[in-house]
Design a protein around this motif. Sequence first.
Motif, PDB file in Angstrom:
ATOM      1  N   PRO A  51      22.353 -40.674  58.996  1.00  0.00           N
ATOM      2  CA  PRO A  51      23.015 -41.818  58.363  1.00  0.00           C
ATOM      3  C   PRO A  51      24.242 -41.326  57.596  1.00  0.00           C
ATOM      4  N   PRO A  52      25.217 -42.192  57.309  1.00  0.00           N
ATOM      5  CA  PRO A  52      26.427 -41.748  56.596  1.00  0.00           C
ATOM      6  C   PRO A  52      26.119 -41.328  55.164  1.00  0.00           C
ATOM      7  N   GLU A 325       4.756 -37.211  66.282  1.00  0.00           N
ATOM      8  CA  GLU A 325       4.489 -37.280  64.845  1.00  0.00           C
ATOM      9  C   GLU A 325       5.565 -38.033  64.072  1.00  0.00           C
ATOM     10  N   GLU A 326       6.820 -37.864  64.475  1.00  0.00           N
ATOM     11  CA  GLU A 326       7.946 -38.504  63.794  1.00  0.00           C
ATOM     12  C   GLU A 326       8.990 -38.900  64.829  1.00  0.00           C
ATOM     13  N   ALA A 327       9.800 -39.922  64.494  1.00  0.00           N
ATOM     14  CA  ALA A 327      10.933 -40.301  65.337  1.00  0.00           C
ATOM     15  C   ALA A 327      12.059 -40.766  64.427  1.00  0.00           C
ATOM     16  N   TYR A 328      13.276 -40.297  64.717  1.00  0.00           N
ATOM     17  CA  TYR A 328      14.447 -40.592  63.897  1.00  0.00           C
ATOM     18  C   TYR A 328      15.429 -41.400  64.736  1.00  0.00           C
ATOM     19  N   TYR A 329      15.735 -42.608  64.281  1.00  0.00           N
ATOM     20  CA  TYR A 329      16.635 -43.464  65.063  1.00  0.00           C
ATOM     21  C   TYR A 329      18.076 -43.006  64.902  1.00  0.00           C
ATOM     22  N   PHE A 330      18.785 -42.939  66.019  1.00  0.00           N
ATOM     23  CA  PHE A 330      20.198 -42.559  66.033  1.00  0.00           C
ATOM     24  C   PHE A 330      21.003 -43.751  66.551  1.00  0.00           C
ATOM     25  N   LYS A 331      21.678 -44.495  65.709  1.00  0.00           N
ATOM     26  CA  LYS A 331      21.796 -44.222  64.304  1.00  0.00           C
ATOM     27  C   LYS A 331      22.024 -45.504  63.538  1.00  0.00           C
ATOM     28  N   LEU A 332      22.261 -45.370  62.220  1.00  0.00           N
ATOM     29  CA  LEU A 332      22.404 -46.548  61.369  1.00  0.00           C
ATOM     30  C   LEU A 332      23.719 -47.273  61.622  1.00  0.00           C
ATOM     31  N   THR A 333      24.822 -46.529  61.708  1.00  0.00           N
ATOM     32  CA  THR A 333      26.143 -47.138  61.859  1.00  0.00           C
ATOM     33  C   THR A 333      26.789 -46.740  63.178  1.00  0.00           C
ATOM     34  N   SER A 344      24.620 -47.852  70.048  1.00  0.00           N
ATOM     35  CA  SER A 344      23.223 -47.669  69.644  1.00  0.00           C
ATOM     36  C   SER A 344      23.164 -47.537  68.129  1.00  0.00           C
ATOM     37  N   CYS A 345      23.391 -48.629  67.444  1.00  0.00           N
ATOM     38  CA  CYS A 345      23.431 -48.614  65.980  1.00  0.00           C
ATOM     39  C   CYS A 345      22.824 -49.912  65.471  1.00  0.00           C
ATOM     40  N   LEU A 346      22.414 -49.887  64.215  1.00  0.00           N
ATOM     41  CA  LEU A 346      21.793 -51.062  63.606  1.00  0.00           C
ATOM     42  C   LEU A 346      22.801 -51.924  62.861  1.00  0.00           C
TER      43      LEU A 346
END
Length: 409
Positions: A51-52, A325-333, A344-346
């Motif tokens: 994230p930024p 176990e974990e997943a990190y979304y790429f990306k917020l912006t 691919s951003c939120l």
Amino acid sequence: MRKRIAVLIGLGLVFLSFFTCFGTLYAIGSNKKLDLEGVSIDNFRMGLSYPPLKNEQQRKFSKNHMEKLNIDLVRTGVSWSYIEANEGHFTWSGFDKRMQFFNENNIDILLTISSDGPEWNVDQKTPESSTYKNVTAFEVFLQALFTRYADYNIHKIQFGNEWPNEYQFIGTAEQYVNYSNTVYEIANETIPDTTFVLGGIATANLRIAAAYYNYTDFYRIGTNATILTGAELEGLMASEFVKEGVARVNYVLANASYDELDLHFYDDYENWGTYVTMMNDLVPGVPIIVSEFGGPNLSWEKYTRDSQARHLKESIETLDGIGIEEAYYFKLTQGGAIPQHRKSCLVGSTVTIKPAYYVMQAFTASNAQVNFIFYTEYSFVFMGIISLIYFVFVGIFGLIKVIQKRKSK
């Protein structure tokens, strides 16, 4: 004349208020089609990848969104080339602020040490990576890094990113193992409670490996819609390019020291379970995390915000059932170097909330809130653009009327 301008300004304010709320209303309405009632994540922990965080404004932005999404896990990076641009002179101030931000807000981090080195110690390089003239200098940097942040929230650590690709790591498999094991050993000495994760393996490499080891009978090219099967697939799998790539991966998996594996998942969520099964077979008993996931692929399908929301829902449901176990979304912006994943951003390029944002929130915070105050605070860019266009129009209209009035006299 004044009444007309007053009416135009009044209409403008109504217009702006509508557009300020429109994105949120659209997103909530769109997600009613997806049946998000009661969805949850039961088997893994959700995080955000990169994230930024560069300055105070960006950190405030990310903090607010992480609170709304109920996420307290972040993947971030540190670059030796920035910290020690001049040999023996460490510049920590910028990274200090980032690490303090994580500590103050109880955010756990996966710290990715990028494989680029400072110019004074570079042998070979690409824009993303390098090999080192002197590994001892790298050890000095690592000692300084881990000692300085030993009491911070370094949840997990890894060296390099998507190392099977020579662009992402220009060196040999032996060099990667040497550098990665150096990080592993020094981390074990200075921050022994931190989990060491092998650098991420890209989706393209997983697709090739799955076809090579007969877990799938096709290979889909990430940069276009081509699907290879039959003789074309056999030809690719028999190529020196693939054989050398498989050998590179096998060497690292067999000789590197690590506690967990890291896979990067994009686009073809229907195959992610197959990739996890393959890696469990290749490296039995090693836990798996996903430090990047996203999509859809703009080269594979026509993009709409609704299709992205559906893709994210299916992706999260898939991840919850494949034993990671974990997943990190790429990306917020919005942004990034890979054109097929640039959307691919939120949060959109005009700081508007996208439907996928509320899909994520439904899973991570058990709701999808309409929060107009929150939305308005992060819609100033969008509002500013609309305001500028509208009031320039009003100004031109007023000027024309003044000129016409003077001419009539």
